[in-house]
Design a protein around this motif. Structure first.
Motif, PDB file in Angstrom:
ATOM      1  N   UNK A 122      33.900  29.258 -25.335  1.00 44.26           N
ATOM      2  CA  UNK A 122      33.831  27.908 -24.788  1.00 44.26           C
ATOM      3  C   UNK A 122      33.254  27.013 -25.888  1.00 44.26           C
ATOM      4  N   UNK A 123      34.133  26.256 -26.561  1.00 41.24           N
ATOM      5  CA  UNK A 123      33.705  25.477 -27.722  1.00 41.24           C
ATOM      6  C   UNK A 123      32.648  24.434 -27.363  1.00 41.24           C
ATOM      7  N   UNK A 124      32.761  23.828 -26.192  1.00 37.30           N
ATOM      8  CA  UNK A 124      31.800  22.789 -25.805  1.00 37.30           C
ATOM      9  C   UNK A 124      30.398  23.379 -25.641  1.00 37.30           C
ATOM     10  N   UNK A 181      26.810  30.314 -41.597  1.00 38.22           N
ATOM     11  CA  UNK A 181      25.649  29.519 -41.220  1.00 38.22           C
ATOM     12  C   UNK A 181      25.831  28.057 -41.622  1.00 38.22           C
ATOM     13  N   UNK A 182      26.262  27.832 -42.844  1.00 39.85           N
ATOM     14  CA  UNK A 182      26.463  26.462 -43.339  1.00 39.85           C
ATOM     15  C   UNK A 182      27.572  25.758 -42.546  1.00 39.85           C
ATOM     16  N   UNK A 183      28.653  26.489 -42.265  1.00 37.54           N
ATOM     17  CA  UNK A 183      29.755  25.911 -41.500  1.00 37.54           C
ATOM     18  C   UNK A 183      29.302  25.533 -40.095  1.00 37.54           C
ATOM     19  N   UNK A 184      28.510  26.408 -39.474  1.00 33.96           N
ATOM     20  CA  UNK A 184      28.023  26.117 -38.129  1.00 33.96           C
ATOM     21  C   UNK A 184      27.158  24.874 -38.087  1.00 33.96           C
ATOM     22  N   UNK A 227      26.604  19.061 -36.779  1.00 32.21           N
ATOM     23  CA  UNK A 227      26.279  17.689 -37.198  1.00 32.21           C
ATOM     24  C   UNK A 227      27.454  16.759 -36.941  1.00 32.21           C
ATOM     25  N   UNK A 228      28.680  17.263 -37.151  1.00 29.12           N
ATOM     26  CA  UNK A 228      29.886  16.451 -36.956  1.00 29.12           C
ATOM     27  C   UNK A 228      30.364  16.423 -35.504  1.00 29.12           C
ATOM     28  N   UNK A 229      29.572  17.010 -34.600  1.00 25.62           N
ATOM     29  CA  UNK A 229      29.930  17.041 -33.173  1.00 25.62           C
ATOM     30  C   UNK A 229      31.266  17.727 -32.920  1.00 25.62           C
ATOM     31  N   UNK A 230      31.581  18.728 -33.744  1.00 23.48           N
ATOM     32  CA  UNK A 230      32.772  19.535 -33.500  1.00 23.48           C
ATOM     33  C   UNK A 230      34.069  18.769 -33.581  1.00 23.48           C
ATOM     34  N   UNK A 231      34.159  17.796 -34.499  1.00 27.48           N
ATOM     35  CA  UNK A 231      35.384  16.991 -34.583  1.00 27.48           C
ATOM     36  C   UNK A 231      36.579  17.816 -35.046  1.00 27.48           C
ATOM     37  N   UNK A 232      36.321  18.898 -35.763  1.00 27.81           N
ATOM     38  CA  UNK A 232      37.366  19.832 -36.171  1.00 27.81           C
ATOM     39  C   UNK A 232      36.956  21.228 -35.720  1.00 27.81           C
ATOM     40  N   UNK A 233      37.914  22.158 -35.657  1.00 32.62           N
ATOM     41  CA  UNK A 233      37.557  23.531 -35.277  1.00 32.62           C
ATOM     42  C   UNK A 233      36.545  24.127 -36.255  1.00 32.62           C
ATOM     43  N   UNK A 281      37.707  25.653 -39.543  1.00 27.85           N
ATOM     44  CA  UNK A 281      38.031  24.768 -40.667  1.00 27.85           C
ATOM     45  C   UNK A 281      36.823  24.608 -41.593  1.00 27.85           C
ATOM     46  N   UNK A 282      35.643  24.480 -40.990  1.00 26.75           N
ATOM     47  CA  UNK A 282      34.420  24.362 -41.785  1.00 26.75           C
ATOM     48  C   UNK A 282      34.134  25.677 -42.514  1.00 26.75           C
ATOM     49  N   UNK A 283      34.365  26.767 -41.826  1.00 24.81           N
ATOM     50  CA  UNK A 283      34.141  28.083 -42.430  1.00 24.81           C
ATOM     51  C   UNK A 283      35.081  28.298 -43.613  1.00 24.81           C
ATOM     52  N   UNK A 284      36.355  27.947 -43.442  1.00 24.60           N
ATOM     53  CA  UNK A 284      37.323  28.094 -44.534  1.00 24.60           C
ATOM     54  C   UNK A 284      36.953  27.211 -45.721  1.00 24.60           C
ATOM     55  N   UNK A 285      36.487  25.993 -45.441  1.00 24.36           N
ATOM     56  CA  UNK A 285      36.092  25.092 -46.520  1.00 24.36           C
ATOM     57  C   UNK A 285      34.911  25.667 -47.297  1.00 24.36           C
TER      58      UNK A 285
END
Length: 210
Positions: A106-108, A168-171, A176-182, A185-189
C-alpha cells in the motif's frame, strides 16, 4: 495423524503471531495519528487491551513496533535473490529481489510510515542497525554470483552495502517528494549514480587518483 502434543506448538505460534499483529496494528494507528514520539507505550497497551509486561514480551522497544519486520525482510529478499536467473549479475538480481518484496504494498501507507521514520532520529538509527543484518542473508548469494572465490567476499559485501545505502537514500528522497514518482525510480537513480563509470575531471587542476 498428528498428536495433540504436535498440534499445540503450532497453535501457540499462530496465537502469538495474531497478538503480535494486533498490537502492531493498534500501535501503528496511534503513531500515524498522533506522532511516534508523542505516543507512549502506556497509550499503546491501553488501546490494545494488554499489560506493559505483555507488550515487552513481543517488542524490545517502541521502535521495534515500526521496524520489527526489517530483519525478516532480509531473509525474504535472500529467498527472492536465490530464485533469480543465474545469468543475472548481482546488481540486477538484487534489484529484482528487492522489488519483489514491495509487490502489493500500500504505497500511501508506506509513504506515511516512511515519512515518520525519516523524521524520527531514533527510528532512523534503528533502521540502519536492523539493515546491517541483511549482510548475513545476502552476501553469500552475491558472492556465489561473483564466482565464489575467496577474494570476492569483500566485493560482495561492498555491493550489498551499496544496495542498502541506495535503498535508504531513495526512501528518504521519495518521502521528501511526497511520493510523486514510484519508489523504484528513486532507487534506480541512486543505483545509476554508483554504477555509472566515474568521470575524470578535465583541466590542469584535476589531480590523479591516489
Amino acid at each position: 495423524m498428528s498428536s495433540m502434543g504436535d498440534a499445540q506448538p503450532g497453535l501457540w505460534t499462530r496465537s502469538r503471531q495474531r497478538v503480535y499483529a494486533e498490537i502492531t496494528a493498534v500501535a501503528m494507528e496511534l503513531f500515524l495519528t498522533n506522532g511516534f514520539e508523542q505516543t507512549t507505550i502506556d497509550e499503546i497497551v491501553v488501546a490494545a487491551g494488554i499489560s506493559r509486561r505483555s507488550f515487552f514480551r513481543y517488542f524490545g522497544t517502541k521502535e521495534d513496533v515500526v521496524l520489527g519486520h526489517f530483519i525478516a525482510d532480509g531473509a525474504v529478499i535472500r529467498d527472492q535473490l536465490e530464485q533469480r536467473p543465474d545469468g543475472e549479475g548481482p546488481w540486477t538480481a538484487l534489484r529484482g529481489a528487492i522489488f519483489a518484496l514491495d509487490e502489493g504494498a500500500d504505497d500511501e501507507r508506506l509513504l506515511a510510515v516512511s515519512r515518520m521514520m525519516y523524521q524520527t532520529p531514533s527510528l532512523r538509527a534503528r533502521s540502519i542497525e536492523k539493515h546491517l543484518h541483511w549482510y548475513d542473508d545476502l552476501v553469500p548469494e552475491v558472492q556465489r554470483r561473483l564466482g565464489g572465490q575467496a577474494d570476492s567476499a569483500l566485493q560482495a559485501r561492498a555491493i550489498v552495502g551499496c544496495i542498502i545505502t541506495c535503498l535508504d537514500i531513495a526512501g528518504e528522497a521519495w518521502s521528501v517528494d511526497d511520493g510523486v514518482e514510484p519508489l523504484r525510480n528513486y532507487f534506480d537513480a541512486a543505483l545509476d549514480a554508483i554504477r555509472r563509470p566515474l568521470e575524470t575531471p578535465a583541466g590542469p587542476s584535476a589531480a590523479p587518483d591516489a
